[in-house]
Write a protein that holds these residues in place. Structure first.
Motif, mmCIF file in Angstrom:
data_model
loop_
_atom_site.group_PDB
_atom_site.id
_atom_site.type_symbol
_atom_site.label_atom_id
_atom_site.label_comp_id
_atom_site.label_asym_id
_atom_site.label_seq_id
_atom_site.Cartn_x
_atom_site.Cartn_y
_atom_site.Cartn_z
ATOM 1 N N HIS A 54 0.893 -1.366 0.170
ATOM 2 C CA HIS A 54 0.024 0.073 0.010
ATOM 3 C C HIS A 54 0.918 1.099 -0.031
ATOM 4 O O HIS A 54 0.636 2.344 -0.819
ATOM 5 C CB HIS A 54 -0.922 0.086 1.271
ATOM 6 C CG HIS A 54 -1.341 1.346 1.569
ATOM 7 N ND1 HIS A 54 -2.486 2.074 0.880
ATOM 8 C CD2 HIS A 54 -1.047 2.296 2.593
ATOM 9 C CE1 HIS A 54 -2.688 3.133 1.422
ATOM 10 N NE2 HIS A 54 -1.849 3.151 2.496
ATOM 11 N N PHE A 55 1.837 1.363 0.805
ATOM 12 C CA PHE A 55 2.715 2.301 0.954
ATOM 13 C C PHE A 55 3.617 2.702 -0.132
ATOM 14 O O PHE A 55 3.730 3.713 -0.822
ATOM 15 C CB PHE A 55 3.598 2.335 2.322
ATOM 16 C CG PHE A 55 2.838 2.740 3.447
ATOM 17 C CD1 PHE A 55 2.383 4.122 3.520
ATOM 18 C CD2 PHE A 55 2.616 1.814 4.350
ATOM 19 C CE1 PHE A 55 1.601 4.210 4.881
ATOM 20 C CE2 PHE A 55 2.297 1.984 5.653
ATOM 21 C CZ PHE A 55 1.472 3.345 5.877
ATOM 22 N N GLU A 58 1.507 4.065 -3.000
ATOM 23 C CA GLU A 58 0.979 5.540 -2.593
ATOM 24 C C GLU A 58 2.324 6.400 -2.824
ATOM 25 O O GLU A 58 2.224 7.594 -3.358
ATOM 26 C CB GLU A 58 0.807 5.779 -0.942
ATOM 27 C CG GLU A 58 -0.565 5.262 -0.730
ATOM 28 C CD GLU A 58 -1.699 6.032 -1.156
ATOM 29 O OE1 GLU A 58 -1.499 7.262 -1.420
ATOM 30 O OE2 GLU A 58 -2.797 5.502 -1.974
ATOM 31 N N GLN A 62 2.403 9.614 -5.423
ATOM 32 C CA GLN A 62 2.846 10.776 -4.811
ATOM 33 C C GLN A 62 4.204 11.463 -5.719
ATOM 34 O O GLN A 62 4.039 12.338 -6.305
ATOM 35 C CB GLN A 62 3.345 10.884 -3.529
ATOM 36 C CG GLN A 62 2.361 10.839 -2.564
ATOM 37 C CD GLN A 62 1.509 12.001 -2.141
ATOM 38 O OE1 GLN A 62 2.041 13.035 -2.531
ATOM 39 N NE2 GLN A 62 0.117 11.835 -2.412
ATOM 40 N N GLU A 115 -0.184 13.785 5.501
ATOM 41 C CA GLU A 115 -0.980 12.744 6.242
ATOM 42 C C GLU A 115 -0.331 11.463 5.683
ATOM 43 O O GLU A 115 -0.317 10.377 6.505
ATOM 44 C CB GLU A 115 -2.399 12.961 5.454
ATOM 45 C CG GLU A 115 -3.237 13.726 6.203
ATOM 46 C CD GLU A 115 -3.302 13.592 7.560
ATOM 47 O OE1 GLU A 115 -3.623 12.341 8.230
ATOM 48 O OE2 GLU A 115 -3.111 14.366 8.458
ATOM 49 N N LEU A 116 0.200 11.155 4.553
ATOM 50 C CA LEU A 116 0.756 9.880 3.997
ATOM 51 C C LEU A 116 2.175 9.845 5.105
ATOM 52 O O LEU A 116 2.296 8.506 5.393
ATOM 53 C CB LEU A 116 1.318 9.825 2.563
ATOM 54 C CG LEU A 116 2.051 8.935 1.971
ATOM 55 C CD1 LEU A 116 1.006 7.586 2.169
ATOM 56 C CD2 LEU A 116 2.410 8.841 0.558
ATOM 57 N N LYS A 117 2.920 10.817 5.138
ATOM 58 C CA LYS A 117 4.174 10.790 6.057
ATOM 59 C C LYS A 117 3.569 10.239 7.306
ATOM 60 O O LYS A 117 4.165 9.297 7.885
ATOM 61 C CB LYS A 117 4.898 12.109 5.986
ATOM 62 C CG LYS A 117 5.613 12.206 4.981
ATOM 63 C CD LYS A 117 6.245 13.474 4.986
ATOM 64 C CE LYS A 117 7.029 13.908 6.197
ATOM 65 N NZ LYS A 117 7.786 15.350 6.008
ATOM 66 N N GLU A 119 0.802 8.622 8.404
ATOM 67 C CA GLU A 119 0.412 7.208 8.559
ATOM 68 C C GLU A 119 1.778 6.288 8.131
ATOM 69 O O GLU A 119 1.694 5.360 8.857
ATOM 70 C CB GLU A 119 -0.404 7.131 7.018
ATOM 71 C CG GLU A 119 -1.073 5.762 6.880
ATOM 72 C CD GLU A 119 -1.978 5.584 5.665
ATOM 73 O OE1 GLU A 119 -2.109 4.346 5.173
ATOM 74 O OE2 GLU A 119 -2.091 6.455 4.783
ATOM 75 N N PHE A 120 2.690 6.473 7.404
ATOM 76 C CA PHE A 120 3.845 5.743 7.386
ATOM 77 C C PHE A 120 4.749 5.586 8.545
ATOM 78 O O PHE A 120 4.954 4.533 8.962
ATOM 79 C CB PHE A 120 4.614 6.282 6.109
ATOM 80 C CG PHE A 120 5.902 5.347 5.719
ATOM 81 C CD1 PHE A 120 5.770 4.111 5.489
ATOM 82 C CD2 PHE A 120 7.097 5.949 5.837
ATOM 83 C CE1 PHE A 120 6.736 3.223 5.122
ATOM 84 C CE2 PHE A 120 8.295 5.000 5.610
ATOM 85 C CZ PHE A 120 8.069 3.732 5.228
#
Length: 128
Positions: A54-55, A58, A62, A115-117, A119-120
Motif C-alpha cells: 500500500h505504501f 502511495e 505521490q 498525512e501519508l508521512k 500514516e507511514f
C-alpha cells in the motif's frame, strides 16, 4: 473595485519555493522507498506485506503527482517568460487565476503528503 497587480517576479519567487519543496518531497520519497525495501526483506507476515505494498503504491502516486506539479510550474514559467519578453511585468487576470488555483492545489498536495508521512511513520512505529 480595486485592481491588484501581481508581478511576474512574485509569481516566479513562489514557483521557486514550490520547486524546492517538491524536490525535497522527492528526496523524502526515495528515503521512504529505501526503508520499504529493508522492511520487505525483513517481514513475511502477509498483513505487513500488504501494508508495505500500500505504501509503495502511495509513494509511486505521490512521485507522479510531484512530477505533474513540476511540469505545471515549468509551463507557467514559460508563460511568464513570454510576457516578460513582451515587456509586461505582470500576468493577465486569467493567468493569475490559474496561479491561484495552482496554489490551492499545492496546499492540498502538501496536506496529502503530510498525512501519508504521518500514516507511514505510525506504521513504522507499530511494526518496529
Amino acid at each position: 473595485m480595486k485592481t491588484q497587480v501581481i508581478f511576474n517576479s512574485d509569481l516566479h519567487f513562489e514557483h521557486q519555493t514550490w520547486k524546492s519543496e517538491l524536490f525535497f518531497w522527492k528526496d523524502e520519497l526515495r528515503s521512504f522507498e529505501n526503508r520499504l525495501e529493508e522492511l520487505v526483506e525483513r517481514w513475511t507476515d502477509k498483513d505487513v506485506l500488504a501494508r508495505l505494498e500500500h505504501f509503495q503504491n502511495e509513494f509511486i502516486l505521490q512521485e507522479g503527482r510531484i512530477d505533474e506539479f513540476l511540469e505545471g510550474i515549468e509551463q507557467h514559467e514559460a508563460r511568464i517568460a513570454g510576457t516578460s519578453m513582451a515587456g509586461e511585468d505582470s500576468m493577465d487576470a486569467v493567468m493569475v487565476k490559474k496561479h491561484l488555483e495552482f496554489r490551492e492545489e499545492m496546499e492540498t498536495q502538501r496536506d496529502m503528503f503530510r498525512e501519508l508521512k504521518k500514516e507511514f511513520f505510525s506504521f513504522l512505529t507499530e511494526r518496529l
